[in-house]
Write a protein that holds these residues in place. Structure first.
Motif, PDB file in Angstrom:
ATOM      1  N   LEU A  67       3.849  11.987   5.888  1.00  0.00           N
ATOM      2  CA  LEU A  67       3.292  10.743   6.430  1.00  0.00           C
ATOM      3  C   LEU A  67       3.875  10.407   7.797  1.00  0.00           C
ATOM      4  N   ALA A  68       3.060   9.738   8.584  1.00  0.00           N
ATOM      5  CA  ALA A  68       3.478   9.292   9.915  1.00  0.00           C
ATOM      6  C   ALA A  68       3.481   7.764   9.953  1.00  0.00           C
ATOM      7  N   THR A  69       4.088   7.219  10.999  1.00  0.00           N
ATOM      8  CA  THR A  69       4.041   5.762  11.216  1.00  0.00           C
ATOM      9  C   THR A  69       3.228   5.520  12.493  1.00  0.00           C
ATOM     10  N   GLY A  70       3.402   4.339  13.088  1.00  0.00           N
ATOM     11  CA  GLY A  70       2.702   4.041  14.348  1.00  0.00           C
ATOM     12  C   GLY A  70       1.407   3.283  14.104  1.00  0.00           C
ATOM     13  N   SER A  71       0.799   2.816  15.180  1.00  0.00           N
ATOM     14  CA  SER A  71      -0.392   1.967  15.054  1.00  0.00           C
ATOM     15  C   SER A  71      -1.595   2.737  14.519  1.00  0.00           C
ATOM     16  N   THR A  72      -1.680   4.034  14.803  1.00  0.00           N
ATOM     17  CA  THR A  72      -2.824   4.826  14.330  1.00  0.00           C
ATOM     18  C   THR A  72      -2.933   4.829  12.807  1.00  0.00           C
ATOM     19  N   MET A  73      -1.782   4.824  12.139  1.00  0.00           N
ATOM     20  CA  MET A  73      -1.800   4.969  10.670  1.00  0.00           C
ATOM     21  C   MET A  73      -2.068   3.655   9.935  1.00  0.00           C
ATOM     22  N   ASN A 114       8.423  11.277   5.171  1.00  0.00           N
ATOM     23  CA  ASN A 114       8.097  10.787   6.519  1.00  0.00           C
ATOM     24  C   ASN A 114       8.521  11.769   7.581  1.00  0.00           C
ATOM     25  N   LEU A 115       7.820  11.695   8.707  1.00  0.00           N
ATOM     26  CA  LEU A 115       8.077  12.613   9.806  1.00  0.00           C
ATOM     27  C   LEU A 115       9.373  12.345  10.546  1.00  0.00           C
ATOM     28  N   ASP A 116       9.658  11.041  10.739  1.00  0.00           N
ATOM     29  CA  ASP A 116      10.713  10.758  11.716  1.00  0.00           C
ATOM     30  C   ASP A 116      11.323   9.372  11.508  1.00  0.00           C
ATOM     31  N   GLU A 117      12.421   9.152  12.212  1.00  0.00           N
ATOM     32  CA  GLU A 117      13.109   7.854  12.160  1.00  0.00           C
ATOM     33  C   GLU A 117      13.921   7.688  13.438  1.00  0.00           C
ATOM     34  N   THR A 136      12.606  -0.143  12.173  1.00  0.00           N
ATOM     35  CA  THR A 136      12.890   1.193  11.623  1.00  0.00           C
ATOM     36  C   THR A 136      11.612   1.692  10.966  1.00  0.00           C
ATOM     37  N   TYR A 137      11.467   3.001  10.870  1.00  0.00           N
ATOM     38  CA  TYR A 137      10.277   3.530  10.207  1.00  0.00           C
ATOM     39  C   TYR A 137      10.365   3.334   8.690  1.00  0.00           C
ATOM     40  N   ALA A 138      11.602   3.191   8.191  1.00  0.00           N
ATOM     41  CA  ALA A 138      11.744   2.852   6.769  1.00  0.00           C
ATOM     42  C   ALA A 138      11.118   1.479   6.518  1.00  0.00           C
ATOM     43  N   GLY A 179      -0.014  11.435  13.956  1.00  0.00           N
ATOM     44  CA  GLY A 179      -0.564  10.781  15.128  1.00  0.00           C
ATOM     45  C   GLY A 179      -0.192  11.647  16.322  1.00  0.00           C
ATOM     46  N   ILE A 180      -0.503  11.201  17.517  1.00  0.00           N
ATOM     47  CA  ILE A 180      -0.124  11.968  18.712  1.00  0.00           C
ATOM     48  C   ILE A 180       0.338  10.999  19.796  1.00  0.00           C
ATOM     49  N   GLY A 181       1.421  11.355  20.477  1.00  0.00           N
ATOM     50  CA  GLY A 181       1.882  10.537  21.596  1.00  0.00           C
ATOM     51  C   GLY A 181       1.007  10.778  22.824  1.00  0.00           C
ATOM     52  N   THR A 182       1.060   9.875  23.795  1.00  0.00           N
ATOM     53  CA  THR A 182       0.257  10.080  25.012  1.00  0.00           C
ATOM     54  C   THR A 182       0.757  11.307  25.786  1.00  0.00           C
ATOM     55  N   HIS A 224       3.240  14.552  22.019  1.00  0.00           N
ATOM     56  CA  HIS A 224       4.224  14.787  20.946  1.00  0.00           C
ATOM     57  C   HIS A 224       3.586  14.610  19.575  1.00  0.00           C
ATOM     58  N   ILE A 225       4.098  15.340  18.589  1.00  0.00           N
ATOM     59  CA  ILE A 225       3.768  15.106  17.179  1.00  0.00           C
ATOM     60  C   ILE A 225       5.097  14.990  16.449  1.00  0.00           C
ATOM     61  N   GLY A 226       5.162  14.069  15.440  1.00  0.00           N
ATOM     62  CA  GLY A 226       6.476  13.619  15.028  1.00  0.00           C
ATOM     63  C   GLY A 226       7.116  13.110  16.309  1.00  0.00           C
ATOM     64  N   PHE A 227       8.403  13.346  16.473  1.00  0.00           N
ATOM     65  CA  PHE A 227       9.011  13.045  17.779  1.00  0.00           C
ATOM     66  C   PHE A 227       9.374  14.341  18.488  1.00  0.00           C
ATOM     67  N   SER A 231       8.095   0.916  23.300  1.00  0.00           N
ATOM     68  CA  SER A 231       8.824  -0.352  23.500  1.00  0.00           C
ATOM     69  C   SER A 231       7.894  -1.539  23.250  1.00  0.00           C
ATOM     70  N   ARG A 232       6.563  -1.277  23.173  1.00  0.00           N
ATOM     71  CA  ARG A 232       5.634  -2.374  22.874  1.00  0.00           C
ATOM     72  C   ARG A 232       5.900  -2.992  21.501  1.00  0.00           C
ATOM     73  N   PHE A 233       6.551  -2.245  20.618  1.00  0.00           N
ATOM     74  CA  PHE A 233       6.837  -2.763  19.280  1.00  0.00           C
ATOM     75  C   PHE A 233       8.112  -3.607  19.234  1.00  0.00           C
ATOM     76  N   PHE A 234       8.903  -3.587  20.305  1.00  0.00           N
ATOM     77  CA  PHE A 234      10.203  -4.266  20.289  1.00  0.00           C
ATOM     78  C   PHE A 234      10.152  -5.553  21.103  1.00  0.00           C
ATOM     79  N   GLN A 262      -6.478   5.054  25.092  1.00  0.00           N
ATOM     80  CA  GLN A 262      -5.202   5.535  25.647  1.00  0.00           C
ATOM     81  C   GLN A 262      -4.889   6.961  25.202  1.00  0.00           C
ATOM     82  N   LYS A 263      -5.603   7.483  24.199  1.00  0.00           N
ATOM     83  CA  LYS A 263      -5.376   8.856  23.728  1.00  0.00           C
ATOM     84  C   LYS A 263      -6.424   9.836  24.289  1.00  0.00           C
ATOM     85  N   ALA A 264      -7.400   9.319  25.066  1.00  0.00           N
ATOM     86  CA  ALA A 264      -8.505  10.177  25.527  1.00  0.00           C
ATOM     87  C   ALA A 264      -7.997  11.334  26.396  1.00  0.00           C
TER      88      ALA A 264
END
Ligand code: F6R
Length: 266
Positions: free
Chosen positions: A41-47, A72-75, A86-88, A139-142, A145-148, A173-176, A208-210
């Motif tokens: 499983l992944a986190t982030g807004s896509t999921m 989970n993929l990452d933390e 935290t992703y937890a 998900g995918i970073g801009t 990246h996958i996972g981190f 940083s938009r989440f913080f 933003q992912k296009a």
């Protein structure tokens, strides 16, 4: 290295909600069919819409979940355990508090203290001990990246500590509330672990992912674009909404609605 798009197909869905319906239905189907199911499983807004839809379906049909394991993929590294980013904490909020999982079914890499190499590899080994991941959500970073696993990461890495790129730190940083809290490092499943999954869905939604999706489709397999390694995986589907599909070649895409029409589990 050369481009190899033999194995992956890009499916374009009208909206992110349509992708959520499809992915949720696929997971429910595996839950019903399998005696043991290992999910990545992944986190982030896509999921978020995926998990919301999954909970919705769960509450209507209540399948047995005792044979399901979630990795989970990452933390992030360095956030206090009680920090809401935290992703937890994310997994609790968006999935786990709504489902009857017990702690032993849920696996997250631990980023509270800087994990040793042995602890990192221990996480990859836990996955292998359960027979590997059956379905990995990404998900995918801009920056691709996958996972981190940031650009430049070796395709041969297993779980490891990464320094987050400037682009990822800016994006996330938009989440913080206080941007200074954005961590500099994280622990992530490696590309070798991810490639070990039997099936993979990579999701990308929003304009933003296009750009990165266009690069992924057109470009070669290269460590500079970590998601490109998925072109070598035998069972990966890329699921995008129309906003994220703007730079894709339509001739190399299929309509996601074809997949939606096949959904009938309960
Ligand atoms: C998160 C993860 C990341 C995100 C990616 C996209 O667990 O592994 O690779 O999937 O950064 O994030 P969003 O969905 O927020 O755009």
């Amino acid at each position: 290295m050369t481009a190899n798009t033999n194995h992956i197909m890009f499916y374009v869905f009208p909206t992110a909600q349509d992708i959520a319906r499809f992915v949720s239905a696929q997971i429910h189907q595996l839950i019903v069919e399998r005696d043991r199911l290992v999910l990545g499983l992944a986190t982030g807004s896509t999921m978020k819409p995926v998990y919301a839809q999954f909970i919705n379906e769960y509450q209507r049909h209540h399948p047995n979940l005792q044979h399901v394991h979630c990795f989970n993929l990452d933390e992030y590294i360095g956030l206090p355990a009680e920090h809401p980013q935290t992703y937890a904490a994310y997994m609790q909020e968006y999935l786990y508090t709504h489902m009857p999982f017990v702690q032993e079914q849920l696996y997250l890499p631990c980023g509270k203290d800087w994990p040793s190499q042995e602890e990192c590899l221990g996480f990859s080994k836990q996955i292998q001990a359960l027979g590997g991941i059956d379905l990995q959500l990404l998900g995918i970073g801009t920056n691709g990246h996958i996972g981190f696993n940031e650009p430049g990461t070796s395709f041969d890495q297993q779980t490891h500590v990464v320094a987050l790129s400037e682009q990822t730190r800016r994006d996330n940083s938009r989440f913080f509330a206080d941007k200074k809290e954005m961590p500099t490092h994280a622990v992530t499943l490696g590309l070798k672990d991810i490639l070990g999954a039997k099936s993979i869905f990579l999701l990308a939604t929003g304009e933003q992912k296009a750009q990165i999706m266009g690069q992924l489709q057109r470009g070669p397999v290269t460590e500079e674009l970590p998601a490109s390694i998925l072109k070598k995986h035998p069972d990966t589907a890329i699921l995008v909404d129309e906003a994220a599909a703007q730079e894709l070649d339509p001739a190399q895409c299929k309509e996601g609605t074809v997949l939606l029409e096949k959904i009938e589990i309960y």
